[in-house]
Motif scaffolding. Structure first.
Motif, short mmCIF file in Angstrom:
data_model
loop_
_atom_site.label_atom_id
_atom_site.label_comp_id
_atom_site.label_asym_id
_atom_site.label_seq_id
_atom_site.Cartn_x
_atom_site.Cartn_y
_atom_site.Cartn_z
N GLY A 1 -59.36 -13.93 79.08
CA GLY A 1 -59.31 -14.56 77.77
C GLY A 1 -58.69 -13.66 76.74
O GLY A 1 -57.98 -14.10 75.85
N LEU B 1 -54.93 -13.90 77.00
CA LEU B 1 -54.45 -15.18 76.46
C LEU B 1 -54.46 -15.16 74.94
O LEU B 1 -53.48 -15.52 74.30
CB LEU B 1 -55.34 -16.33 76.95
CG LEU B 1 -55.26 -16.68 78.42
CD1 LEU B 1 -56.32 -17.70 78.78
CD2 LEU B 1 -53.88 -17.22 78.75
N ASP B 2 -55.58 -14.69 74.38
CA ASP B 2 -55.68 -14.63 72.92
C ASP B 2 -54.63 -13.70 72.36
O ASP B 2 -54.01 -13.99 71.34
CB ASP B 2 -57.08 -14.15 72.50
CG ASP B 2 -58.13 -15.21 72.78
OD1 ASP B 2 -57.74 -16.36 73.04
OD2 ASP B 2 -59.33 -14.88 72.74
N LEU C 1 -51.17 -15.41 72.52
CA LEU C 1 -51.03 -16.47 71.51
C LEU C 1 -50.98 -15.87 70.11
O LEU C 1 -50.23 -16.35 69.25
CB LEU C 1 -52.18 -17.47 71.65
CG LEU C 1 -52.11 -18.32 72.92
CD1 LEU C 1 -53.41 -19.11 73.12
CD2 LEU C 1 -50.94 -19.28 72.88
N VAL D 1 -47.53 -14.54 69.46
CA VAL D 1 -46.60 -15.62 69.13
C VAL D 1 -46.72 -15.98 67.64
O VAL D 1 -45.73 -16.09 66.92
CB VAL D 1 -46.88 -16.86 70.02
CG1 VAL D 1 -46.15 -18.08 69.51
CG2 VAL D 1 -46.48 -16.57 71.44
N LEU E 1 -47.63 -22.14 66.96
CA LEU E 1 -47.77 -22.85 68.24
C LEU E 1 -49.16 -22.77 68.85
O LEU E 1 -49.53 -23.59 69.66
CB LEU E 1 -46.74 -22.27 69.23
CG LEU E 1 -45.30 -22.47 68.78
CD1 LEU E 1 -44.39 -21.49 69.47
CD2 LEU E 1 -44.86 -23.88 69.05
N PRO F 1 -53.26 -22.96 68.94
CA PRO F 1 -54.28 -23.72 68.23
C PRO F 1 -55.16 -22.79 67.42
O PRO F 1 -55.39 -21.65 67.83
CB PRO F 1 -55.08 -24.37 69.37
CG PRO F 1 -54.87 -23.49 70.54
CD PRO F 1 -53.52 -22.87 70.37
N ILE G 1 -46.16 -21.75 76.52
CA ILE G 1 -47.16 -21.83 75.43
C ILE G 1 -48.18 -22.93 75.73
O ILE G 1 -49.38 -22.75 75.52
CB ILE G 1 -46.45 -22.10 74.07
CG1 ILE G 1 -45.63 -20.88 73.65
CG2 ILE G 1 -47.46 -22.47 72.98
CD1 ILE G 1 -46.44 -19.64 73.39
N LEU H 1 -50.54 -21.54 78.25
CA LEU H 1 -51.47 -20.57 77.65
C LEU H 1 -52.56 -21.32 76.86
O LEU H 1 -53.74 -20.98 76.94
CB LEU H 1 -50.74 -19.61 76.71
CG LEU H 1 -49.79 -18.59 77.34
CD1 LEU H 1 -49.26 -17.65 76.26
CD2 LEU H 1 -50.48 -17.77 78.43
N ASN H 2 -52.13 -22.33 76.11
CA ASN H 2 -53.10 -23.12 75.34
C ASN H 2 -54.07 -23.85 76.27
O ASN H 2 -55.26 -23.95 75.98
CB ASN H 2 -52.38 -24.12 74.43
CG ASN H 2 -51.83 -23.46 73.18
OD1 ASN H 2 -52.40 -22.50 72.68
ND2 ASN H 2 -50.71 -23.94 72.69
N LEU I 1 -54.96 -22.90 79.33
CA LEU I 1 -55.86 -21.91 79.91
C LEU I 1 -56.91 -21.46 78.90
O LEU I 1 -58.08 -21.31 79.22
CB LEU I 1 -55.07 -20.70 80.41
CG LEU I 1 -54.19 -20.94 81.64
CD1 LEU I 1 -53.28 -19.75 81.88
CD2 LEU I 1 -55.04 -21.22 82.86
N ALA I 2 -56.45 -21.26 77.65
CA ALA I 2 -57.38 -20.84 76.59
C ALA I 2 -58.43 -21.92 76.35
O ALA I 2 -59.60 -21.61 76.14
CB ALA I 2 -56.61 -20.55 75.32
N GLU J 1 -61.09 -21.91 78.99
CA GLU J 1 -62.02 -20.78 78.94
C GLU J 1 -63.08 -20.95 77.87
O GLU J 1 -64.07 -20.24 77.85
CB GLU J 1 -61.25 -19.48 78.70
CG GLU J 1 -60.50 -19.06 79.93
CD GLU J 1 -59.96 -17.66 79.83
OE1 GLU J 1 -60.07 -17.08 78.74
OE2 GLU J 1 -59.44 -17.17 80.82
#
Lengths: 150, 121
Positions: A5, A8-9, A12, A15, A147, A149, B86, B89-90, B92-93, B96
Motif C-alpha cells: 500500500g 501505491l500511495d 499516486l 503523480v 488522477l 482519488p 493509473i 494503481l487506483n 489496487l489502492a 487495499e
C-alpha cells in the motif's frame, strides 16, 4: 504483481505532485497580456477611423502579433497547453474573446472619438485582467484534474 | 474506455512523473521537464530514451535563437499505457482499503460476536 500500500500511495502521490508542479509553473510574463491587449486596442482604434483602408492591415497585425506572442509565451513557459483543460479556463478565454469583439464592434458602430478611445482602453485593461484570470484558471483546472482519488 | 493494466516501464517513479506531466499538456520542453522533476540533463535524457524506446513519447528538435529546443510529447500508445497504469494503481489502492462499514455489516458482526460469545459460555 505484488505491491505494498505504501508503494501505491507513493506512486499516486508522485503523480499528483508532478501535475501540481506543472500547474505551479503556469504563469504568463507581464509583457504577454499587455502585448495582446495593445494589439486588440490598436484594432479597436482603427475601427473608429473613417478610412477603412487600415482595417485589413490592422487585422493582419492583430492576428500575426497574437501568433508571435503566443509562440514567445510557449517558449518562455516551455509548455504547450491544450485547447481544452477545463471549463474555468475556457470561460476566461471565451470572456476575453467576447470583450475584444464587443470593443471592436462598439468602435465600428459608433465611431465617435471619445467612445472609440474608451473602448480601446477597456480592450487593453480588460485583456490584461482576463488574461491573468486565464492563467489562474488554467492552473486551477490542471490541479483539479489530478488522477489519483482523494 | 481505459483498461486497468500494470506497466512496468511507466511504474518507474521518474518515468511515471514524466508521463503524468505530459498527459496534461500537448508538449513540454526539455528544460521545463528537467526543472519540474529537479534532475540533471543526462538523467532526464536517460528517462526520455527509455520512454522513447518503449514508444511512449516522441521528441522533436526545433531551432530557436541559435539553440535547439527539444520538445517532448506523449504518443497515443504512451497515453493509453499511462492511463491504464493509473487505473490499475487506483484499482489496487481501492482493493487495499478496508471494506466500508454499513449498518447491515455492523449488525452481522454484532450477531456473529454474540453467537460466538454464547457458544463459548
Amino acid at each position: 504483481m505484488e505491491s505494498s500500500g505504501h508503494d501505491l500511495d507513493g506512486s499516486l502521490a508522485a503523480v499528483d505532485d508532478a501535475i501540481g508542479s506543472l500547474a505551479a509553473r503556469i504563469s504568463a510574463p507581464r509583457w504577454y497580456h499587455w502585448g495582446i491587449g495593445a494589439l486588440v486596442a490598436q484594432h479597436v482604434v482603427v475601427q473608429g477611423v473613417d478610412d477603412r483602408i487600415w482595417t485589413l492591415p490592422s487585422g493582419a497585425l492583430l492576428v500575426v502579433g497574437c501568433a508571435i506572442l503566443w509562440l514567445a509565451w510557449r517558449t518562455h513557459l516551455g509548455l504547450t497547453i491544450g485547447a481544452w483543460e477545463g471549463w474555468r479556463s475556457a470561460l476566461a478565454l471565451g470572456c476575453r474573446s467576447l470583450l475584444a469583439l464587443t470593443c471592436v464592434w462598439t468602435a465600428a458602430r459608433w465611431p465617435q472619438q471619445g467612445l472609440v478611445l474608451g473602448a480601446a482602453a477597456v480592450a487593453l485593461v480588460g485583456s490584461v485582467w482576463l488574461g491573468r484570470r486565464y492563467d489562474r484558471a488554467i492552473a486551477a483546472d490542471l490541479s483539479r484534474a489530478r488522477l489519483a482519488p482523494r | 474506455m481505459i483498461t486497468p493494466r500494470f506497466d512496468s516501464t511507466v511504474h518507474t517513479p521518474n518515468l511515471l512523473r514524466i508521463c503524468a506531466m505530459l498527459s496534461k499538456v500537448s508538449e513540454a520542453e526539455f528544460s521545463a521537464l528537467r526543472d519540474a522533476l529537479g534532475v540533471a540533463d543526462p538523467a532526464l535524457s536517460k528517462y526520455l530514451k527509455a520512454l522513447t524506446e518503449a514508444g511512449y513519447v516522441r521528441t522533436s528538435k526545433l531551432p530557436l535563437g541559435g539553440r535547439r529546443h527539444t520538445w517532448v510529447s506523449l504518443t497515443p500508445q504512451g497515453r493509453t499505457a499511462f492511463l491504464g497504469h493509473i487505473a490499475e494503481l487506483n484499482r489496487l489502492a481501492a482493493d487495499e482499503l478496508p471494506p466500508p462499514r454499513t449498518p447491515t455489516s455492523s449488525a452481522a458482526t454484532r450477531n456473529t460476536a454474540t453467537t460466538a460469545e454464547a457458544s463459548s459460555t
